[in-house]
Scaffold this motif. Structure first.
Motif, mmCIF file in Angstrom:
data_model
loop_
_atom_site.group_PDB
_atom_site.id
_atom_site.type_symbol
_atom_site.label_atom_id
_atom_site.label_comp_id
_atom_site.label_asym_id
_atom_site.label_seq_id
_atom_site.Cartn_x
_atom_site.Cartn_y
_atom_site.Cartn_z
ATOM 1 N N LEU A 210 0.812 -1.219 0.000
ATOM 2 C CA LEU A 210 0.000 0.000 0.000
ATOM 3 C C LEU A 210 0.848 1.273 0.000
ATOM 4 O O LEU A 210 0.345 2.355 0.272
ATOM 5 C CB LEU A 210 -0.945 -0.011 1.205
ATOM 6 N N MET A 236 -10.645 -5.900 7.210
ATOM 7 C CA MET A 236 -9.196 -5.707 7.258
ATOM 8 C C MET A 236 -8.491 -7.012 7.654
ATOM 9 O O MET A 236 -7.473 -7.386 7.064
ATOM 10 C CB MET A 236 -8.899 -4.610 8.291
ATOM 11 N N PHE A 251 -11.418 0.121 3.994
ATOM 12 C CA PHE A 251 -10.424 1.108 4.437
ATOM 13 C C PHE A 251 -9.429 1.427 3.315
ATOM 14 O O PHE A 251 -9.087 2.591 3.095
ATOM 15 C CB PHE A 251 -9.698 0.601 5.694
ATOM 16 N N ASP A 255 -8.932 5.124 1.416
ATOM 17 C CA ASP A 255 -7.634 5.796 1.275
ATOM 18 C C ASP A 255 -7.277 6.033 -0.191
ATOM 19 O O ASP A 255 -6.736 7.080 -0.552
ATOM 20 C CB ASP A 255 -6.535 4.977 1.971
ATOM 21 N N TYR A 289 -14.449 5.779 9.991
ATOM 22 C CA TYR A 289 -13.020 5.817 9.654
ATOM 23 C C TYR A 289 -12.689 7.092 8.860
ATOM 24 O O TYR A 289 -11.713 7.794 9.154
ATOM 25 C CB TYR A 289 -12.671 4.567 8.843
ATOM 26 N N ASN A 293 -10.171 10.059 10.089
ATOM 27 C CA ASN A 293 -8.908 10.298 9.387
ATOM 28 C C ASN A 293 -8.932 11.501 8.454
ATOM 29 O O ASN A 293 -7.894 12.056 8.125
ATOM 30 C CB ASN A 293 -8.489 9.040 8.614
ATOM 31 N N ALA B 22 0.702 5.397 4.113
ATOM 32 C CA ALA B 22 1.269 4.932 2.838
ATOM 33 C C ALA B 22 2.689 5.446 2.608
ATOM 34 O O ALA B 22 3.465 4.840 1.877
ATOM 35 C CB ALA B 22 0.366 5.370 1.691
ATOM 36 N N CYS B 25 4.802 3.130 5.611
ATOM 37 C CA CYS B 25 4.575 1.699 5.890
ATOM 38 C C CYS B 25 5.760 0.837 5.465
ATOM 39 O O CYS B 25 6.132 -0.109 6.167
ATOM 40 C CB CYS B 25 3.279 1.216 5.253
ATOM 41 N N PHE B 52 -1.836 9.285 13.748
ATOM 42 C CA PHE B 52 -2.600 8.950 12.534
ATOM 43 C C PHE B 52 -2.191 7.582 12.027
ATOM 44 O O PHE B 52 -1.012 7.270 11.921
ATOM 45 C CB PHE B 52 -2.321 10.004 11.454
ATOM 46 N N ILE B 53 -3.198 6.751 11.736
ATOM 47 C CA ILE B 53 -2.922 5.471 11.075
ATOM 48 C C ILE B 53 -3.963 5.268 9.985
ATOM 49 O O ILE B 53 -5.151 5.516 10.200
ATOM 50 C CB ILE B 53 -2.900 4.294 12.098
ATOM 51 N N ASP B 54 -3.510 4.848 8.800
ATOM 52 C CA ASP B 54 -4.468 4.561 7.726
ATOM 53 C C ASP B 54 -4.396 3.078 7.364
ATOM 54 O O ASP B 54 -3.759 2.292 8.083
ATOM 55 C CB ASP B 54 -4.244 5.492 6.529
ATOM 56 N N SER B 55 -5.017 2.700 6.258
ATOM 57 C CA SER B 55 -5.091 1.278 5.915
ATOM 58 C C SER B 55 -3.699 0.688 5.683
ATOM 59 O O SER B 55 -3.461 -0.480 5.997
ATOM 60 C CB SER B 55 -5.962 1.080 4.678
ATOM 61 N N ALA B 56 -2.770 1.501 5.166
ATOM 62 C CA ALA B 56 -1.412 1.009 4.939
ATOM 63 C C ALA B 56 -0.736 0.701 6.275
ATOM 64 O O ALA B 56 -0.033 -0.311 6.415
ATOM 65 C CB ALA B 56 -0.607 2.037 4.154
ATOM 66 N N LEU B 58 -2.368 0.007 9.150
ATOM 67 C CA LEU B 58 -3.071 -1.126 9.757
ATOM 68 C C LEU B 58 -2.552 -2.432 9.164
ATOM 69 O O LEU B 58 -2.306 -3.406 9.865
ATOM 70 C CB LEU B 58 -4.580 -1.023 9.505
ATOM 71 N N ARG B 59 -2.391 -2.413 7.835
ATOM 72 C CA ARG B 59 -1.944 -3.627 7.162
ATOM 73 C C ARG B 59 -0.544 -4.027 7.632
ATOM 74 O O ARG B 59 -0.297 -5.202 7.921
ATOM 75 C CB ARG B 59 -1.961 -3.427 5.641
ATOM 76 N N VAL B 88 -9.619 3.715 15.479
ATOM 77 C CA VAL B 88 -9.405 3.064 14.177
ATOM 78 C C VAL B 88 -9.069 1.573 14.372
ATOM 79 O O VAL B 88 -9.538 0.722 13.611
ATOM 80 C CB VAL B 88 -8.305 3.790 13.355
ATOM 81 N N SER B 92 -11.606 -1.235 12.738
ATOM 82 C CA SER B 92 -11.062 -2.182 11.764
ATOM 83 C C SER B 92 -10.908 -3.583 12.343
ATOM 84 O O SER B 92 -10.469 -4.502 11.651
ATOM 85 C CB SER B 92 -9.713 -1.675 11.252
#
Ligand SMILES: [Zn+2]
Ligand SMILES: [Zn+2]
Lengths: 312, 113
Positions: A210, A236, A251, A255, A289, A293, B22, B25, B52-56, B58-59, B88, B92
């Protein structure tokens, strides 16, 4: 441009069960206790105000989306949802010849299994052209209708056009581009631009790296789309457990949509194991979410629900 | 993203400072991969300075925790989540599979309980 979802379920058709239907009725009746419902108007008002997962269903038909402009009829994928679209087209065209262009993302069952039941295809006066980057799409679809599997063969009147990546296809007032996605045996995204709007259909895709650099080709392809229809089959956690199964989550979709400046994001390819309550809960969480964010964002989030029409 | 570390009792406490997204990560994952190659398998991630945390992000924490558990009988514990990051994690579903503590000491303790 009008976009209508005729099928939004992923993997396999998933009809509402009697248990689920009964639970919906019970939940509605429970909420009606002590509500004055003496007229039809009051009843429909009451139903309209029920939580969405009680009064609606995301539906069980698999991938099929209709896109209509003044000059063109486009169909994205031919899952089980195309059967009802076919019936509707027969009604709408009332004997006039139908001319439609069908863009295929790939040939997994949930994206092709409606074709044998697409009744307008059986009338040679109608024109249907299938498009995909696969060089053997016709053979694949013929295989599906071999006599062992279905009594009638693939109609000989169907035309097939092979698309080239990085080349723009023009159909009427529409420009169409395609981009390969990450999915077992391959899947393709489509971007459809008209003079004043744009929609991207990106289903059946997994995004593993990502980082900004790895995501760039996708972000570029999605850039400023008015509507992005995005595979969000998994949570997720499932995305990690089911690595290489070829799907994504809300999610990642949010993004990507934010980076690409997308206006509306519709989640599709709903997991067959999830009921309506769970799916609308996932949407709720997706909205929270986004709010956490990027509170200033105007990105609209929705579930692709069977029967939903979006006008762009 | 600034990453600093200290090792106590075979457990590596990692202090992150910045956004886990992103842009960062890959460097965070590379940091963990290097530690794993050096035989470090038990980590506490101090999230006090991650807003701050986004999907990248979290993954990457999920993938690292999974590999530590499955390949090395190790784990990644979390401490001092900021409210937004904590929410978050909940939304998630990460809080259902990861161990989260209110401070680093407890997160370290978590490995012996
Ligand atoms: Zn599919
Ligand atoms: Zn597929």
């Amino acid at each position: 441009m009008q976009i209508k979802f005729w099928g939004a379920r992923g993997s396999i058709a998933t009809p509402l069960t009697n248990t689920e239907l009964t639970a919906k009725i019970q939940a509605a009746v429970k909420r009606s206790i002590n509500v004055e419902l003496s007229t039809d108007k009051k009843v429909s008002e009451f139903v309209k105000n029920l939580p969405v997962h009680i009064r609606q269903t995301v539906g069980g038909e698999t991938a099929c989306i209709e896109i209509r402009t003044d000059r063109c009829l486009l169909i994205l994928d031919a899952g089980t949802g195309i059967r009802r679209l076919g019936m509707d087209l027969l009604d709408r065209f009332a004997g006039q010849p139908i001319d439609a262009h069908i863009l295929m993302t790939h040939t997994h069952w949930d994206h092709i299994s409606g074709i044998p039941f697409f009744v307008p295809g059986m009338n040679p006066d109608n024109h249907f052209t299938f498009y995909s980057p696969f060089d053997d799409l016709k053979e694949r679809l013929k295989l599906q209708q071999r006599y062992e599997y279905f009594p009638a063969p693939l109609p000989a009147t169907y035309k097939f056009v092979r698309l080239k990546e990085q080349k723009t296809l023009k159909i009427g007032d529409l420009s169409i581009q395609t981009l390969p996605l990450n999915h077992p045996s391959g899947s393709y995204s489509y971007r459809i631009d008209s003079n004043d709007t744009s929609v991207v259909y990106a289903t059946d895709s997994e995004y593993q790296n990502l980082s900004v650099e790895s995501m760039k080709p996708f972000i570029d392809f999605f850039q400023n789309a008015e509507l992005l229809i995005f595979d969000a089959q998994y949570t997720m956690l499932e995305n990690i457990e089911k690595e290489n199964w070829g799907h994504s989550n809300v999610f990642t979709g949010i993004d990507m949509a934010l980076k690409a400046g997308v206006k509306k994001l519709a989640f599709i390819h709903h997991e067959p194991a999830y009921d309506d309550e769970k799916l609308w809960d996932i949407l709720q969480k997706a909205r929270e979410y986004l709010k956490i964010n990027k509170p200033e964002s105007k990105l609209e989030l929705d579930l692709a629900v069977e029967g939903l029409t979006i006008t762009l | 993203m600034k990453i600093t570390e200290q090792i106590t009792d075979n457990i590596t406490i990692i202090n992150l400072d910045g956004r886990l997204d992103a842009h960062t990560c890959e460097s965070v994952e590379a940091f963990f991969r290097e530690k794993m190659e050096n035989g470090q398998y038990k980590f506490v991630m101090n999230m006090e300075n991650v807003e701050f945390i986004d999907s990248a992000g979290l993954r990457v924490v999920l993938v690292v925790a999974r590999d530590l558990r499955n390949k090395h009988k190790g784990d990644l514990h979390f401490a001092l989540l900021q409210p937004a990051v904590s929410r978050v994690f909940e939304i998630s579903g990460l809080n259902n599979v990861l161990y989260i503590y209110n401070n680093s000491e407890n997160a370290v303790q978590g490995f012996s309980s």
